[in-house]
Design a protein around this motif. Structure first.
Motif, short mmCIF file in Angstrom:
data_model
loop_
_atom_site.label_atom_id
_atom_site.label_comp_id
_atom_site.label_asym_id
_atom_site.label_seq_id
_atom_site.Cartn_x
_atom_site.Cartn_y
_atom_site.Cartn_z
N VAL A 290 11.06 -8.42 -2.63
CA VAL A 290 11.49 -7.21 -3.32
C VAL A 290 12.58 -6.53 -2.49
N GLN A 291 13.60 -6.03 -3.15
CA GLN A 291 14.71 -5.37 -2.46
C GLN A 291 14.21 -4.20 -1.62
N ARG A 292 14.46 -4.29 -0.31
CA ARG A 292 14.11 -3.19 0.59
C ARG A 292 15.31 -2.26 0.74
N LEU A 293 15.04 -0.96 0.84
CA LEU A 293 16.10 0.02 1.04
C LEU A 293 15.88 0.87 2.27
N ASP A 294 14.92 0.49 3.09
CA ASP A 294 14.76 1.12 4.42
C ASP A 294 15.42 0.19 5.43
N PHE A 295 16.54 0.66 5.98
CA PHE A 295 17.35 -0.20 6.83
C PHE A 295 17.32 0.20 8.30
N THR A 296 16.64 1.28 8.63
CA THR A 296 16.57 1.73 10.01
C THR A 296 15.45 1.00 10.75
N PRO A 297 15.73 0.38 11.89
CA PRO A 297 14.66 -0.25 12.66
C PRO A 297 13.58 0.78 13.01
N GLY A 298 12.33 0.43 12.76
CA GLY A 298 11.24 1.33 13.07
C GLY A 298 11.01 2.43 12.05
N PHE A 299 11.64 2.32 10.87
CA PHE A 299 11.43 3.33 9.83
C PHE A 299 9.94 3.40 9.53
N PRO A 300 9.35 4.61 9.42
CA PRO A 300 7.88 4.73 9.38
C PRO A 300 7.21 4.23 8.11
N VAL A 301 7.96 4.11 6.99
CA VAL A 301 7.36 3.62 5.74
C VAL A 301 8.31 2.62 5.11
N LYS A 302 7.74 1.70 4.33
CA LYS A 302 8.54 0.70 3.65
C LYS A 302 8.98 1.23 2.29
N LEU A 303 10.26 1.05 1.99
CA LEU A 303 10.84 1.55 0.75
C LEU A 303 11.38 0.38 -0.06
N TYR A 304 10.84 0.20 -1.27
CA TYR A 304 11.26 -0.88 -2.16
C TYR A 304 12.02 -0.30 -3.35
N ASP A 305 13.04 -1.01 -3.80
CA ASP A 305 13.71 -0.58 -5.01
C ASP A 305 12.69 -0.55 -6.16
N PHE A 306 12.63 0.57 -6.86
CA PHE A 306 11.59 0.78 -7.87
C PHE A 306 11.64 -0.29 -8.97
N SER A 307 12.81 -0.50 -9.52
CA SER A 307 12.93 -1.45 -10.63
C SER A 307 12.58 -2.86 -10.20
N ASP A 308 13.05 -3.27 -9.03
CA ASP A 308 12.77 -4.63 -8.56
C ASP A 308 11.28 -4.80 -8.29
N PHE A 309 10.65 -3.77 -7.76
CA PHE A 309 9.21 -3.82 -7.51
C PHE A 309 8.45 -3.98 -8.82
N ILE A 310 8.83 -3.21 -9.83
CA ILE A 310 8.15 -3.28 -11.13
C ILE A 310 8.34 -4.66 -11.75
N THR A 311 9.55 -5.18 -11.68
CA THR A 311 9.85 -6.50 -12.27
C THR A 311 8.96 -7.58 -11.70
N LYS A 312 8.70 -7.51 -10.39
CA LYS A 312 7.94 -8.56 -9.73
C LYS A 312 6.44 -8.34 -9.78
N ASN A 313 5.97 -7.22 -10.36
CA ASN A 313 4.54 -6.93 -10.33
C ASN A 313 3.91 -6.64 -11.69
N PHE A 314 4.71 -6.59 -12.76
CA PHE A 314 4.17 -6.34 -14.08
C PHE A 314 4.70 -7.39 -15.05
N LYS A 315 3.93 -7.66 -16.07
CA LYS A 315 4.41 -8.59 -17.07
C LYS A 315 5.64 -8.00 -17.75
N GLN A 316 6.46 -8.85 -18.32
CA GLN A 316 7.78 -8.45 -18.78
C GLN A 316 7.74 -7.27 -19.77
N GLU A 317 6.80 -7.31 -20.70
CA GLU A 317 6.72 -6.24 -21.71
C GLU A 317 6.50 -4.88 -21.04
#
Length: 378
Positions: A290-317
């Motif tokens: 999934v596309q990550r958008l946290d680019f700072t080394p040691g960033f305290p939380v992981k940030l995923y692109d919302f749309s890409d996360f949804i695409t890879k975790n829900f059925k297409q409909e």
């Protein structure tokens, strides 16, 4: 390799020695120029950290920007850059880049480092003094999406909004501190366009302008869009965001790095409700690839692109329906193809996190309004 010197709130472009004395020496004029306007914009600067020079630069931009606009509105800056006193300034036009001439309206002594109560006190004072019909707010400092302040847990170290020598304000306390409703909130702070942050503030503003990634050291180019602060319409919001993007898109090398979105907060409840219908607490979410958008080394939380996360975790409909609701909420989005050398393949304008049960911030995340209303995690 991402170089820290390019990061927002790590690169100091001005050496600001004695800025406390600069503001203390501003004469408070009881006959301040009264601007006949029903719109007041407050830029709230938590700058008692490595941002002191950046804060001064932003104030100069605001003063310079007023020279070339006929817009009539109140533009205020509250700056806290020391251990004792914060200053509320009314911005006036000024061409001198080495001297701040804006009027000091009020000084605010404080007794704790970065503190939500201080924000409430300052904004309450502004509301009583100006009694404007419309308010805008810019929250200016460090930021790390929804990550709680350092008081929550010691490890991992986080820089939530308003870092002041180890003390920060988490978004729940920050939201609760806002005493009035805003037309829009701009986060001039890194990584605040996360669904968790946006949803938390849905009852505090109509719109939020923010970046789902870091913001480079220059921050928002206030001089380029200061006139837009006088108009509450959507075109002005898009102009602010587009000015931000264009400022960085013409840069060279690593400095050509930016992302930004404008979100209609009134549309987010439908998004949360739909996810609640589709929630399955036994679901194991996929995050690999999934596309990550946290680019700072040691960033305290992981940030995923919302749309890409949804695409890879829900059925297409379901994914299509969720993306449609999200697109209705996003008025504007834009990004450079790379951010500090990291390619961005997917970009929806919003990020989402998915902490695992063993994550030290998992319990905190479960108490966020987004998680409560969407049933995203157990």
């Amino acid at each position: 390799m991402i170089l820290n010197k390019y990061k927002k709130r790590y690169l100091i472009t001005f050496l600001c020695v004695g800025i406390l004395q600069i503001f203390a020496s501003c004469k408070k004029d009881d006959k301040l120029l009264e601007i006949n306007s029903d719109i007041t914009t407050i830029i709230y600067m938590e700058a008692n950290n490595n941002l002191r020079g950046e804060a001064r630069k932003a104030i100069h931009e605001l003063e310079g920007g007023l020279l070339n606009t006929k817009a009539k509105s109140n533009i205020l800056v509250y700056i806290k850059d020391n251990d004792d006193i914060g200053y509320l300034l009314q911005i006036v036009a000024n061409a001198d880049p080495y001297r701040i001439v804006s009027d000091t309206i009020m000084s605010f002594p404080f007794y704790r480092k970065s503190d939500a109560n201080q924000i409430r006190e300052v904004l309450t004072y502004v509301d009583k003094r100006y009694n404007s019909e419309t308010y805008n707010l810019v929250l200016w400092s460090h930021g790390t999406a929804w990550s709680p302040g350092a008081d929550y847990l010691s490890p991992p170290k986080s820089k939530s909004f308003g870092e002041d020598r180890g003390q920060q304000i988490d978004i729940i306390a920050l939201k609760d501190a806002l005493p009035m409703h805003f037309n829009f909130i701009v986060f001039d702070a890194c990584s605040m366009a996360s669904i968790e942050v946006l949803y938390e503030f849905r009852d505090k503003a109509d719109f939020i302008i923010a970046s789902p990634t870091d913001i480079l050291s220059d921050g928002f180019p206030y001089k380029a869009f200061i006139s837009a602060l006088s108009y509450p319409d959507r075109n002005s919001l898009i102009r602010i965001a587009n000015s931000f993007f264009n400022y960085y898109d013409i840069q060279q090398g690593l400095y050509r790095s930016a992302s930004v979105s404008v979100t209609d907060l009134s549309k987010l409840s439908k998004l949360a409700s739909y996810l609640k219908l589709k929630s399955d607490h036994d679901r194991v979410y996929v995050t690999d690839g999934v596309q990550r958008l946290d680019f700072t080394p040691g960033f305290p939380v992981k940030l995923y692109d919302f749309s890409d996360f949804i695409t890879k975790n829900f059925k297409q409909e379901d994914a299509d329906a969720i993306r449609k609701l999200m697109d209705e909420a996003i008025l504007y989005k834009n990004n450079t193809k790379e951010f500090l050398g990291n390619k961005i393949y997917k970009f929806s304008g919003i990020t989402i996190s998915c902490p695992l049960p063993d994550d030290p911030f998992y319990t905190y995340y479960s108490e966020l309004s987004w998680n409560k209303d969407s049933f995203f995690l157990k």
